[in-house]
Design a protein around this motif. Structure first.
Motif, mmCIF file in Angstrom:
data_model
loop_
_atom_site.group_PDB
_atom_site.id
_atom_site.type_symbol
_atom_site.label_atom_id
_atom_site.label_comp_id
_atom_site.label_asym_id
_atom_site.label_seq_id
_atom_site.Cartn_x
_atom_site.Cartn_y
_atom_site.Cartn_z
ATOM 1 N N VAL A 1 -5.371 3.531 12.115
ATOM 2 C CA VAL A 1 -4.347 4.335 11.446
ATOM 3 C C VAL A 1 -4.223 3.821 10.006
ATOM 4 O O VAL A 1 -4.142 2.616 9.787
ATOM 5 N N PRO A 2 -4.233 4.710 9.002
ATOM 6 C CA PRO A 2 -4.147 4.241 7.618
ATOM 7 C C PRO A 2 -2.769 3.666 7.299
ATOM 8 O O PRO A 2 -1.793 3.932 8.010
ATOM 9 N N PRO A 3 -2.685 2.874 6.233
ATOM 10 C CA PRO A 3 -1.395 2.286 5.855
ATOM 11 C C PRO A 3 -0.467 3.335 5.259
ATOM 12 O O PRO A 3 -0.881 4.448 4.930
ATOM 13 N N GLY A 4 0.786 2.950 5.103
ATOM 14 C CA GLY A 4 1.753 3.863 4.505
ATOM 15 C C GLY A 4 3.108 3.215 4.386
ATOM 16 O O GLY A 4 3.346 2.138 4.949
ATOM 17 N N PRO A 5 4.016 3.842 3.669
ATOM 18 C CA PRO A 5 5.346 3.256 3.461
ATOM 19 C C PRO A 5 6.192 3.323 4.719
ATOM 20 O O PRO A 5 6.127 4.277 5.491
ATOM 21 N N ARG A 6 6.994 2.310 4.910
ATOM 22 C CA ARG A 6 8.000 2.333 5.969
ATOM 23 C C ARG A 6 9.309 2.802 5.371
ATOM 24 O O ARG A 6 9.715 2.334 4.309
ATOM 25 N N CYS A 7 9.913 3.751 6.009
ATOM 26 C CA CYS A 7 11.175 4.292 5.489
ATOM 27 C C CYS A 7 12.335 3.776 6.336
ATOM 28 O O CYS A 7 12.473 4.126 7.510
ATOM 29 N N ARG B 1 4.653 13.278 -8.219
ATOM 30 C CA ARG B 1 4.829 11.835 -8.397
ATOM 31 C C ARG B 1 4.737 11.120 -7.050
ATOM 32 O O ARG B 1 4.120 10.045 -6.953
ATOM 33 N N PHE B 2 5.350 11.687 -6.022
ATOM 34 C CA PHE B 2 5.342 11.070 -4.699
ATOM 35 C C PHE B 2 3.910 10.865 -4.213
ATOM 36 O O PHE B 2 3.533 9.765 -3.778
ATOM 37 N N LEU B 3 3.080 11.899 -4.288
ATOM 38 C CA LEU B 3 1.707 11.801 -3.798
ATOM 39 C C LEU B 3 0.854 10.901 -4.681
ATOM 40 O O LEU B 3 0.002 10.152 -4.178
ATOM 41 N N THR B 4 1.077 10.967 -6.005
ATOM 42 C CA THR B 4 0.325 10.105 -6.920
ATOM 43 C C THR B 4 0.619 8.638 -6.639
ATOM 44 O O THR B 4 -0.301 7.805 -6.574
ATOM 45 N N GLU B 5 1.878 8.302 -6.474
ATOM 46 C CA GLU B 5 2.252 6.905 -6.221
ATOM 47 C C GLU B 5 1.787 6.450 -4.842
ATOM 48 O O GLU B 5 1.422 5.282 -4.655
ATOM 49 N N LEU B 6 1.769 7.366 -3.889
ATOM 50 C CA LEU B 6 1.277 7.031 -2.555
ATOM 51 C C LEU B 6 -0.205 6.645 -2.619
ATOM 52 O O LEU B 6 -0.617 5.629 -2.040
ATOM 53 N N ALA B 7 -1.000 7.443 -3.333
ATOM 54 C CA ALA B 7 -2.431 7.140 -3.468
ATOM 55 C C ALA B 7 -2.646 5.845 -4.236
ATOM 56 O O ALA B 7 -3.527 5.049 -3.907
ATOM 57 N N GLY C 1 -4.279 3.588 -1.587
ATOM 58 C CA GLY C 1 -5.715 3.834 -1.681
ATOM 59 C C GLY C 1 -6.147 5.186 -1.163
ATOM 60 O O GLY C 1 -5.421 6.180 -1.251
ATOM 61 N N ASP C 2 -7.354 5.214 -0.600
ATOM 62 C CA ASP C 2 -8.004 6.482 -0.254
ATOM 63 C C ASP C 2 -7.368 7.209 0.921
ATOM 64 O O ASP C 2 -7.568 8.412 1.094
ATOM 65 N N ALA C 3 -6.632 6.481 1.756
ATOM 66 C CA ALA C 3 -6.003 7.098 2.926
ATOM 67 C C ALA C 3 -4.610 6.505 3.122
ATOM 68 O O ALA C 3 -4.427 5.292 3.042
ATOM 69 N N ALA C 4 -3.639 7.360 3.333
ATOM 70 C CA ALA C 4 -2.264 6.901 3.528
ATOM 71 C C ALA C 4 -1.574 7.838 4.510
ATOM 72 O O ALA C 4 -2.003 8.984 4.715
#
Length: 447
Positions: free
Chosen positions: A6-12, A28-34, A38-41
């Protein structure tokens, strides 16, 4: 699949915070996520599990290699309320049949016949403009491309309908955010005024489309337009049947809206960028004069307007009219070694990918030189994909390129457009990437 991760991602930690961040500024949300992951989030908004893939190989897997594992995402599923079961929203065998029926309308010879319409309509707009006049170039491009698609699609003058269509589209765009939200089906039940506004807007557009279809059916004449081809089309690989009025309406509505909204936005952003880069504008002007002289462009000129194509391509890199593509996983699927569970929504974003410094050094800089043939060929496919990809790649891509180049050449030869100071011009990511509050410009006629 067992080895998939499973790719990494922010914990809310705060419920609703990611929904708020995404709604406030999705670009901005998607740009900062990438940038952060990285390549998968991955991330969650309410009950919906999202994945963002931001590498050409991963994007290719989603749109091409493993496309059969997905259907259109939430936005276009909900867009069926407006577009019906047209090419943009339909799925499976029905989509393949409709694409077969429509493909001849977009063959090179048919597209070539529309070049004169595009050039003459752009010239008519140029003649209406006045030296020193202040315009909203975004609104002007919407009216122009609406007129062009009206003539080429319907062989009809829809300029008299332009304001009506514009108001209906504005109403529909305002409601788009509601369609995108989690629980939107429940929310809609409590927003009766919004629902009524949507239904009135759709009824206004339907009235225009059905009126023109009826005129064509009654006359029985091939007007040389796309609608005539849709009415005459037969599925020779299937049961040799044609389209019902409802199917023609759905395809016509899709082409009508998608065929002018996207190109208008691309042109508006192009003029916005040119106004800030006089050296690029001058080089474009020199090419236009050298290729065309004083005459209007013809189909054969499009291939010779090489720098115009580079300018248009670079504008669509920075401000892609289709800024994100969503796909809903209908079964568990592995993308680049990552597990995407069934029911997840996968996003690939042109806006984010096109600004990736690995493939576009100094990505915020407007530089048409990026599109010299050797540089273009050195980049991997799907580092740039303004028209999508795979079996659902935009059927009108060649039409859009030709229209953009022709309109750009006609108007830049006659006019210099100077930006009028206003509040900051920002992209507004709705169904397409519109300029928020338009783009105000002062016209200066070239001597």
């Amino acid at each position: 699949m067992e080895t998939a991760i499973v790719p990494p991602g922010p914990r809310c930690l705060v419920p609703g915070l990611q929904l708020l961040s995404f709604r406030r500024d999705p670009l901005r949300f998607l740009t900062e996520l990438a940038r952060a992951y990285g390549d998968a989030a991955q991330f969650r908004i309410g009950p919906q599990h999202f994945f963002l893939f931001n590498h050409p190989e991963l994007i290719k897997e989603v749109l091409v290699t493993r496309h059969e594992h997905f259907i259109k995402g939430r936005a276009l599923q909900r867009a069926k309320k407006l577009l019906g079961n047209g090419l943009l929203t339909s799925e499976g065998e029905f989509h393949r049949r409709q694409r077969r029926l429509m493909q001849p309308a977009f063959h090179r010879q048919r597209i070539a016949a529309y070049a004169d319409v595009m050039a003459s309509y752009a010239a008519a707009l140029s003649q209406r403009w006045r030296d020193g006049e202040e315009i909203d170039v975004a609104r002007e491009m919407m009216r122009l491309t609406l007129s062009i698609v009206g003539k080429t699609l319907f062989d009809a003058n829809v300029e008299s309908d332009a304001d009506e269509v514009g108001r209906a589209l504005a109403d529909l765009m305002d409601l788009f955010e509601i369609l995108m939200m989690p629980y939107s089906e429940l929310i809609e039940r409590f927003l009766l005024p919004s629902r009524r506004k949507f239904e009135r807007a759709r009824a206004r557009l339907d009235a225009i489309i059905y009126r023109i279809i009826e005129e064509h059916r009654t006359s029985g004449v091939d007007h040389g337009d796309l609608l005539s081809m849709l009415l005459a089309a037969r599925d020779m690989e299937g049961d040799r049947s044609g389209m019902t009025d409802e199917q023609v309406r759905d395809e016509a509505m899709t082409l009508f809206l998608a065929g002018h909204e996207t190109t208008a936005n691309a042109l508006a952003w192009t003029f916005y960028l040119l106004a800030q880069h006089p050296e690029i504008e001058h080089r474009l002007l020199d090419e236009t004069k050298a290729v065309l002289g004083d005459r209007l462009p013809r189909f054969d000129d499009v291939a010779r307007l090489e720098y115009a194509e580079m300018v248009f391509a670079e504008a669509m890199r920075l401000y892609p009219p289709a800024w994100v593509i969503g796909r809903l996983a209908i079964r568990d699927v592995e993308i680049g070694g990552y597990l995407v569970p069934a029911g997840s929504l996968v996003l690939v974003s042109q806006y984010v990918m096109h600004r990736d410094a690995r493939f576009f050094p100094e990505p915020e800089r407007f530089d048409p030189e990026r599109w010299r043939p050797e540089l273009k060929q050195a980049r991997p496919p799907f580092s740039y994909f303004p028209f999508g990809g795979g079996p659902r790649r935009c059927i009108g891509e060649a039409f859009a390129w030709m229209e953009g180049i022709i309109v750009l050449a006609v108007l830049i030869r006659d006019w210099h457009m100077r930006l009028i100071p206003q509040r900051r011009i920002e992209p507004l990511p709705r169904i397409t990437l519109r300029p928020k509050d338009g783009i105000l410009m002062r016209l200066e006629r070239r001597r």
